[in-house]
Design an enzyme around this catalytic site. Sequence first.
Site, PDB file in Angstrom:
ATOM      1  N   LYS A  67      10.276 -16.423 -10.534  1.00  0.00           N
ATOM      2  CA  LYS A  67       9.457 -15.425 -11.214  1.00  0.00           C
ATOM      3  C   LYS A  67       8.414 -16.108 -12.083  1.00  0.00           C
ATOM      4  O   LYS A  67       8.727 -16.988 -12.892  1.00  0.00           O
ATOM      5  CB  LYS A  67      10.338 -14.522 -12.076  1.00  0.00           C
ATOM      6  CG  LYS A  67       9.542 -13.495 -12.860  1.00  0.00           C
ATOM      7  CD  LYS A  67      10.433 -12.678 -13.796  1.00  0.00           C
ATOM      8  CE  LYS A  67       9.586 -11.754 -14.664  1.00  0.00           C
ATOM      9  NZ  LYS A  67      10.416 -10.980 -15.612  1.00  0.00           N
ATOM     10  N   PHE A  83      -4.797   3.427  14.696  1.00  0.00           N
ATOM     11  CA  PHE A  83      -5.019   4.382  13.609  1.00  0.00           C
ATOM     12  C   PHE A  83      -5.959   3.735  12.596  1.00  0.00           C
ATOM     13  O   PHE A  83      -5.989   2.512  12.444  1.00  0.00           O
ATOM     14  CB  PHE A  83      -3.705   4.730  12.905  1.00  0.00           C
ATOM     15  CG  PHE A  83      -3.011   5.946  13.456  1.00  0.00           C
ATOM     16  CD1 PHE A  83      -2.954   7.119  12.738  1.00  0.00           C
ATOM     17  CD2 PHE A  83      -2.410   5.894  14.709  1.00  0.00           C
ATOM     18  CE1 PHE A  83      -2.306   8.235  13.246  1.00  0.00           C
ATOM     19  CE2 PHE A  83      -1.760   6.998  15.225  1.00  0.00           C
ATOM     20  CZ  PHE A  83      -1.714   8.183  14.481  1.00  0.00           C
ATOM     21  N   ASN A 110       0.861  -1.182   0.000  1.00  0.00           N
ATOM     22  CA  ASN A 110       0.000   0.000   0.000  1.00  0.00           C
ATOM     23  C   ASN A 110       0.899   1.234   0.000  1.00  0.00           C
ATOM     24  O   ASN A 110       2.114   1.125   0.194  1.00  0.00           O
ATOM     25  CB  ASN A 110      -0.945  -0.014   1.211  1.00  0.00           C
ATOM     26  CG  ASN A 110      -0.197  -0.013   2.523  1.00  0.00           C
ATOM     27  OD1 ASN A 110       0.490   0.936   2.876  1.00  0.00           O
ATOM     28  ND2 ASN A 110      -0.305  -1.122   3.273  1.00  0.00           N
TER      29      ASN A 110
END
Length: 401
Positions: free
Chosen positions: A288, A322, A209
Amino acid sequence: MLKGKKIVLGVSGGIAAYKAAALTSKLVQAGAEVKVIMTASALNFVGSTTFQALSRQPVYTDTFKEHDSTQIQHIDVADWADLFLLAPATANTIGKLANGVADDILSTTLLATEAPVYIAPAMNVHMYSHPAVINNLKQLDQWGFRFIEPGDGYLACGYVGKGRLEEPETIVSLLEQQYVQKSLLKGKKVLVTAGPTREKIDLVRYFTNPSSGKMGFALARQAKALGAEVTLIAGPVALPTPQGVHRVDVTTADEMYEQVLTYYKGSDVVIKSAAVADYRPKQVFDKKMKKSPGDYTVEMERTRDILQELGDKKEHQYLIGFAAETNDLEHYGEQKLARKNLDAIVMNNISEQGSGFNYDTNASIYLTKHGKRIQWPLMSKDDLAANILQQTSTELIGEDS
């Protein structure tokens, strides 16, 4: 509050140097011991004899002119100080300090001291707003230097605006207030979490984020300034460690969980401002993943709810959470406050311009379990952190009494 304090006053070369003479007198009247260091430019405005008479101490003007041959004066003075006050602080001296330049007695002593440094800028209004000066001030702020903002008014150069050295009486009052505040969290252990987490899909991709960690780092910095012993558990962010703060770096939600639980039991105040991932990929590939035609679905699983577990395990800790919301802030805040057994919660309105992730400012609503509600307008994250911790210290005093 300044009685017996050892203060080094650094005077750099600007017309506001004349105010430093009055400041010296006010500090001595407040009971402080004052030693003055002057730059060569400052001597063009006020003579060293003036400061010697007012402080009743030797005045330092030359790196190589030793007052006592048994000591290295800039190290001795740096170690002597309980507090270092730079007033007036010119753009030149601020730039030297921000870039580690030590080419005279003042800049050398500033780099050598471990005392808290307060900077009172004084310069032309356009100089004060120049990008180079702003960047230098930001750098010093990140390192934990403290500022006494200049006032608005008529300047010696003829301009009217911000840049005038704050009045000596106000500077002394602010320093006295700082000594009071410095003891607000003295003896308390404060644990702060900050930044995002990263949850891997494969070796080159992850979910995260946009949290920058700025709010958590501001909280850690301000808690240290209030006298606390601070541990900062930080996700992957590009921020310098606040001075005097113990930092623990983590990457994933699981790593943050483990570290928070490690420090939780011994903490008095816990502030969870990190933006921890709620979900992570159920399967993580050790190579990957190659691109292929069509869509790809990633199955997600819940991460552990750190704040809920802290609320469940809470004993003596004062626990602050928070939340970043776009609507119904108080409704969601009250629910989270009760559900997670918090003492207080800070709700950030991330839909408001200038508030939330990656900004240097926040607009917030502060709620406590006792029903206190405070709405703070858009302000710097350091100012918000100071407000939160002052409220916390008030709550702790109420619990102890």
